[in-house]
Write an enzyme that holds these catalytic residues in place. Sequence first.
Site, PDB file in Angstrom:
ATOM      1  N   ARG A  79      60.419   6.127  44.048  1.00  0.00           N
ATOM      2  CA  ARG A  79      60.036   5.180  42.984  1.00  0.00           C
ATOM      3  C   ARG A  79      61.191   4.870  42.040  1.00  0.00           C
ATOM      4  O   ARG A  79      61.170   3.846  41.359  1.00  0.00           O
ATOM      5  CB  ARG A  79      58.829   5.708  42.186  1.00  0.00           C
ATOM      6  N   TYR A 101      59.174 -20.914  36.385  1.00  0.00           N
ATOM      7  CA  TYR A 101      58.297 -20.512  37.489  1.00  0.00           C
ATOM      8  C   TYR A 101      56.955 -20.033  36.906  1.00  0.00           C
ATOM      9  O   TYR A 101      56.926 -19.346  35.869  1.00  0.00           O
ATOM     10  CB  TYR A 101      58.985 -19.403  38.305  1.00  0.00           C
ATOM     11  N   ASP A 158      67.269 -16.923  36.062  1.00  0.00           N
ATOM     12  CA  ASP A 158      66.641 -16.807  37.376  1.00  0.00           C
ATOM     13  C   ASP A 158      67.388 -17.752  38.319  1.00  0.00           C
ATOM     14  O   ASP A 158      67.342 -18.974  38.169  1.00  0.00           O
ATOM     15  CB  ASP A 158      65.153 -17.200  37.263  1.00  0.00           C
ATOM     16  N   LYS A 211      62.769 -15.185  48.712  1.00  0.00           N
ATOM     17  CA  LYS A 211      63.086 -16.573  49.096  1.00  0.00           C
ATOM     18  C   LYS A 211      64.369 -16.599  49.937  1.00  0.00           C
ATOM     19  O   LYS A 211      64.401 -16.017  50.998  1.00  0.00           O
ATOM     20  CB  LYS A 211      63.199 -17.442  47.848  1.00  0.00           C
TER      21      LYS A 211
HETATM   22  N1  PLP Z   1      61.364 -17.123  40.469  1.00  0.00           N
HETATM   23  C1  PLP Z   1      61.148 -18.265  41.137  1.00  0.00           C
HETATM   24  C2  PLP Z   1      61.999 -19.458  40.820  1.00  0.00           C
HETATM   25  C3  PLP Z   1      60.143 -18.347  42.106  1.00  0.00           C
HETATM   26  O1  PLP Z   1      59.941 -19.502  42.746  1.00  0.00           O
HETATM   27  C4  PLP Z   1      59.355 -17.189  42.371  1.00  0.00           C
HETATM   28  C5  PLP Z   1      58.269 -17.225  43.369  1.00  0.00           C
HETATM   29  O2  PLP Z   1      57.898 -18.258  43.881  1.00  0.00           O
HETATM   30  C6  PLP Z   1      59.608 -16.031  41.641  1.00  0.00           C
HETATM   31  C7  PLP Z   1      60.614 -16.027  40.710  1.00  0.00           C
HETATM   32  C8  PLP Z   1      58.782 -14.782  41.836  1.00  0.00           C
HETATM   33  O3  PLP Z   1      59.181 -14.144  43.012  1.00  0.00           O
HETATM   34  P1  PLP Z   1      58.246 -13.082  43.800  1.00  0.00           P
HETATM   35  O4  PLP Z   1      57.149 -13.861  44.435  1.00  0.00           O
HETATM   36  O5  PLP Z   1      59.221 -12.447  44.761  1.00  0.00           O
HETATM   37  O6  PLP Z   1      57.739 -12.120  42.787  1.00  0.00           O
END
Ligand code: PLP
Length: 394
Positions: free
Chosen positions: A52, A112, A184, A209
Amino acid sequence: MSDAHTPKAIDTQLIHAGEDVPARQGAVITPIYQCTVFEIEPHGYDDLGYIRYNNLPNHYVLAGKLAALAGAEDAVVAASGMAAISAAMLTFTCGENGRAPGGHLLHGGALYGGTHGLLTRRYAAFGLSHSGIDLERPDTWEAALRPETRVVYVETLSNPLLEVAPLGALVDFARKHSLITIVDNTFASPVNARPIEHGFDLVVESATKYLNGHSDLVAGAVMGSRDHLGPIHETLKLLGGTLDPHACFLLQRGLKTLGVRVRRANETALRVAAFLEAHPKVARVHHPGLASHPHHERAARLLDGFGGMLAFELADADLEATDRVLGGTQLFVHAPSLGGVESLIVSPARSSHALMSAEARHALGITDGLIRVSVGLEDPDELLADLDRALALA
Ligand code: PLP
């Protein structure tokens, strides 16, 4: 690895950075340590290897690779993009590296949905606050500051309109006011953007992604300095956002082809965007590689590639006409998410922005006829033919 052999080019880093030298028992690929706990010696009780804690061999190899790709001192891997984002945000919105209560975060307009949800559905209950700033109006940013403001949070490329954040101006502003900057970088990936090089403190990625690229695992990561990552690592340990070693192994495998995948998606997306821009059924295309995109020049300055994501607006379309197009493709899969080898197509009004009122959505430029595309690795001509066929149904 000696300094002379430290890989600097991203394609070499993808293969070699972070890997053990010499390889473990000569294995060319890092084996999976599917093991929850390690012996106390030689590290002692204070540095216990425990699953963990995200501190097992597979975590470290992956973190070393991700840090090199981002141009960062170090990285911490996490169970998902949201685990990485929530740990980074919470740690620094709370003062003294997560140990003091209160705190305020400034963020760029469109975020997001999960990140937006963390801010709007949990922050107040945690005693934290947030406000949005208009990224195109730096003259208004100072007015949004509060005595307890601690973080500036943005996305390199926004969803779904692919607006490009003014990274340099944000860093200057944050430094002036002693704020931590977090970005991000999921839509861009380190192949197209490395915000640490522009002065950002921390970069978060949903590795679900592009980094993995095969739509078959969930993972996340935070990159930055050791000083900043220490308290984030602690938050992750406490909240339990661990990445399983098997997922580490798969992500490491996916990462090795990131360069060729992203560059191919960049090329095809540009072709798809140009094709759509010339199509009579399409009113507008949002892709930073097009000269018509309002941030095209900024994108050319900040990015090494314009990315595999785009959005387009159907001319005079309602949700029903949009649904006919979405249901009419044979190669583009009608699904959210992004960054995989397969091309995906989705309606933001029906998915990521469905919880907003139509008025609020339209105010952000997210119309009922807007369609978002994640361009995959299929043959580009066949992708264009598929879109052309579906657009005839609009
Ligand atoms: N940031 C962006 C731009 C995203 O498109 C996503 C998910 O679609 C995330 C963060 C969150 O990622 P996760 O689904 O791996 O938690």
